[in-house]
Design an enzyme around this catalytic site. Structure first.
Site, short mmCIF file in Angstrom:
data_model
loop_
_atom_site.label_atom_id
_atom_site.label_comp_id
_atom_site.label_asym_id
_atom_site.label_seq_id
_atom_site.Cartn_x
_atom_site.Cartn_y
_atom_site.Cartn_z
N ASP A 83 13.73 3.15 86.93
CA ASP A 83 14.05 2.07 87.87
C ASP A 83 13.10 2.09 89.06
OD1 ASP A 83 15.04 4.39 89.02
OD2 ASP A 83 17.13 3.75 89.00
N ASN B 23 28.94 5.48 92.48
CA ASN B 23 29.72 4.35 91.94
C ASN B 23 29.61 4.26 90.41
OD1 ASN B 23 27.13 3.46 91.58
ND2 ASN B 23 27.33 1.59 92.81
N HIS C 288 26.72 4.35 88.65
CA HIS C 288 25.49 3.77 88.09
C HIS C 288 24.65 4.84 87.40
CE1 HIS C 288 23.40 4.25 92.28
NE2 HIS C 288 22.79 5.09 91.48
N GLU D 226 24.24 -1.00 88.08
CA GLU D 226 25.38 -0.98 88.99
C GLU D 226 26.65 -1.42 88.25
OE1 GLU D 226 25.06 0.59 91.71
OE2 GLU D 226 24.16 -0.60 93.31
#
Ligand code: GLP
Length: 224
Positions: free
Chosen positions: A67, A116, A118, A123
């Site tokens: 990423d 969270n 990810h 996400e």
């Protein structure tokens, strides 16, 4: 899914480096997905050490960046590319160019996990069928980036390989350390498989090894 609890981050780095070295030895050219974040830093240091002291070669590695932050130039020290160069790529004999994503299946994906849920920058809301794309970052993820960016400059978007790209990988190693990861690790490994916790999709992959320290494993009960 194989879940292994190890004493500390150093033991995780050693075990993960063993997986990377086995992958490098398995074929003359292997595509390896590389994460950023604090978690893989010890792994990259161990790989650099093995290259320097033990002659492990990375010439056959196709380095695949998982990423990147949108709007941050690659030569900015805060880019994920710069991080990978600094921690690993500048210190080993890698011959192939590093790019975000890969046209084909990865041989190995190394992953961390966000608070969270990810993985890479998939996400919550990311579907199992997702491919490489630009995603909006959640407010909590942007908060974590604010340590490096002025408040108004924290990136709003990232380019990330998709969940399907990660599930296509022949092998996956997920790393997590620290008590702050315990609840999301428990949810990802033992909770429902759903887009609200993208890491839970790894339960669908037979070739996943999860390397945890005792703190990160503390929410798992009998799983680890
Ligand atoms: C990042 C990355 C992920 C990483 C995760 C966890 O921002 N996009 O690839 O796995 O957050 O980071 P850390 O290892 O610092 O907890």
């Amino acid at each position: 899914m194989k879940v292994v609890t190890l004493p500390d981050a150093a033991a995780i780095a050693t075990a993960a480096a063993d997986v990377v070295c086995a992958c490098l030895a398995s074929h003359p050219r292997v595509a390896i997905g590389l994460p950023t974040g604090r978690t893989p830093v010890a792994l990259y240091a161990e790989l650099v050490r093995r290259h320097r002291d033990e002659g492990v070669s990375f010439r056959g590695m196709i380095p695949v960046q998982l990423d990147e932050l949108v709007g941050v130039p690659l030569d900015d020290a805060r880019s994920f590319r710069a991080f990978l160069r600094r921690e690993l790529l500048d210190h080993v004999d890698v011959a192939e160019a590093c790019e975000v994503g890969f046209d084909g299946a990865l041989d190995l994906a190394i992953l961390g996990i966000g608070l969270n849920g990810h993985i890479a920058f998939n996400e919550p809301g990311s579907e199992a069928t997702s491919r490489i794309r630009v995603v909006a970052l959640e407010a909590s993820t942007r908060d974590e980036l604010r340590a490096a960016f002025a408040p108004a400059e924290a990136p709003r978007e990232a380019l990330t390989v998709g969940i399907a790209d990660l599930l296509d990988s022949r092998r996956v190693v997920l790393l997590a350390t620290g008590a702050h990861k315990a609840s999301i690790v428990a949810r990802a490994l033992g909770g429902a498989v759903e887009a609200s916790c993208p890491a839970s999709f790894l339960q669908l992959h037979l070739g996943v090894t999860v390397l945890l320290d005792a703190s990160a494993a503390s929410g798992l009960g009998s799983l680890a």
